[in-house]
Motif scaffolding. Structure first.
Motif, PDB file in Angstrom:
ATOM      1  N   LEU A 280       0.864  -1.163   0.048  1.00 48.25           N
ATOM      2  CA  LEU A 280       0.011  -0.008  -0.100  1.00 48.25           C
ATOM      3  C   LEU A 280       0.767   1.333  -0.006  1.00 48.25           C
ATOM      4  O   LEU A 280       2.004   1.348   0.521  1.00 48.25           O
ATOM      5  N   LYS A 281       0.577   2.299  -0.890  1.00 49.75           N
ATOM      6  CA  LYS A 281       1.228   3.393  -0.766  1.00 49.75           C
ATOM      7  C   LYS A 281       0.082   4.542  -0.723  1.00 49.75           C
ATOM      8  O   LYS A 281      -0.825   4.738  -1.412  1.00 49.75           O
ATOM      9  N   ALA A 282       0.330   5.406   0.490  1.00 44.62           N
ATOM     10  CA  ALA A 282      -0.610   6.473   0.709  1.00 44.62           C
ATOM     11  C   ALA A 282      -0.448   7.496   0.001  1.00 44.62           C
ATOM     12  O   ALA A 282       0.678   8.056  -0.689  1.00 44.62           O
ATOM     13  N   GLY A 283      -1.443   7.970  -0.525  1.00 48.08           N
ATOM     14  CA  GLY A 283      -1.577   9.348  -1.698  1.00 48.08           C
ATOM     15  C   GLY A 283      -1.436   8.556  -3.195  1.00 48.08           C
ATOM     16  O   GLY A 283      -1.285   7.511  -3.537  1.00 48.08           O
ATOM     17  N   GLY A 284      -1.897   9.675  -4.077  1.00 47.97           N
ATOM     18  CA  GLY A 284      -1.990   9.023  -5.633  1.00 47.97           C
ATOM     19  C   GLY A 284      -3.023   8.333  -5.937  1.00 47.97           C
ATOM     20  O   GLY A 284      -4.104   8.198  -5.200  1.00 47.97           O
ATOM     21  N   THR A 285      -3.281   7.695  -6.976  1.00 40.19           N
ATOM     22  CA  THR A 285      -4.182   6.950  -7.511  1.00 40.19           C
ATOM     23  C   THR A 285      -3.755   5.384  -7.704  1.00 40.19           C
ATOM     24  O   THR A 285      -2.690   5.124  -8.242  1.00 40.19           O
ATOM     25  N   THR A 286      -4.666   4.240  -7.680  1.00 43.24           N
ATOM     26  CA  THR A 286      -4.237   2.945  -7.855  1.00 43.24           C
ATOM     27  C   THR A 286      -4.011   2.792  -9.364  1.00 43.24           C
ATOM     28  O   THR A 286      -4.739   3.253 -10.124  1.00 43.24           O
TER      29      THR A 286
END
Length: 286
Positions: A280-286
């Protein structure tokens, strides 16, 4: 079956027979089924809390232990999964091929118990888990192995008072899935992952506040031929066979895992088994 599908399967079956009757047979039967892909995927979204940045989840699926996939091979898989240092472990169904004939013992429980994840281990039913009167047998094994069942249910994973939602539905083929009731009390504002054994269920999931659906069931087709692709997939795995899929006018992303073992036929060709490691990466879009 339409004419195009019939021709595709007929030609593909002929080529498979001719190929597997020669030197390809050894590769498809003895080599590729043991060649594991570790598919690393980053999931980025503004809905993912900062506390979950770099949170790692490992998904494995469709081991089908007992059908040309041994407990010794499963032991190696356990070591491989643990080597990923997952925060969460997710199993998306079909533990053994035939629960009613499998020679159950404590070894499989111990191996499953040896899987380590700081924030828990979760699983859902596949069609083989329900099949052959296996429903209670498999649940008993998974309970003893300290896996948490999500059967039309959800839970929240929490770090530093920040949360994400993890949900799971019952098997589509032999169970009674109900995503509406599953999410009825869940917070739609939280980043939400859904475990659903059959990938084609995503056509229903798009109508709900789900960000990512993780599925298996298809085995990627097991045998894939150049220019033709997969020859066969089971019911509810016809549209989405492997890999990543997005949907128009929906935030949903679907990932279809090719699974570990084999079923029906003990071959894999141009369709290696795999596990997914999601970060998981906080921020941005999948």
């Amino acid at each position: 079956m339409n004419r195009r599908t019939f021709l595709k399967r007929s030609i593909g079956s002929l080529l498979t027979f001719l190929g597997l009757s020669g030197g390809t047979y050894y590769y498809a039967h003895d080599i590729e089924p043991g060649m594991l892909d570790i598919n690393h995927v980053n999931l980025a979204s503004g809905k993912i809390p900062e506390a979950f940045h770099d949170f790692k989840m490992v998904q494995f699926s469709d081991t089908h232990i007992g059908y040309h996939y041994t407990i010794e091979q499963f032991s190696e898989l356990v070591s491989t999964i643990n080597a990923q240092n997952p925060d969460l472990i997710l199993f998306t169904g079909d533990l053994v091929d035939e629960p009613h004939t499998y020679q159950w013992d404590n070894e499989i429980i111990q191996l499953l118990r040896h899987l380590n994840a700081r924030y828990g281990k979760y699983w859902i039913y596949g069609n083989h888990d329900h099949g052959g009167y296996g429903t209670d047998i498999v649940k008993n094994v998974m309970d003893k192995a300290e896996f948490n069942l999500l059967q039309n249910d959800y839970t929240t994973i929490e770090i530093d008072n920040q949360q994400i939602t993890l949900a799971g539905i019952d098997d589509v083929m032999l169970g009674k899935p109900n995503l509406e009731s599953t999410l009825s009390n869940a917070n739609p504002e939280l980043y939400t992952l859904l475990l659903a054994h059959e990938p084609d269920y995503a056509d229903n999931t798009v109508h709900f506040p789900v960000d990512v659906q993780l599925s298996g069931h298809s085995h990627g087709g097991q045998v894939r031929l150049p220019l033709i692709g997969h020859l066969y997939t089971p019911l509810y795995a016809h549209k989405y066979v492997q890999g990543k899929h997005t949907f128009q006018n929906s935030k949903l992303t679907l990932f279809v895992n090719r699974g570990i073992g084999t079923t029906r036929l003990p071959y894999r060709f141009l369709c290696k088994p795999e596990i997914h490691t999601f970060t998981l990466k906080a921020g941005g879009t999948t």
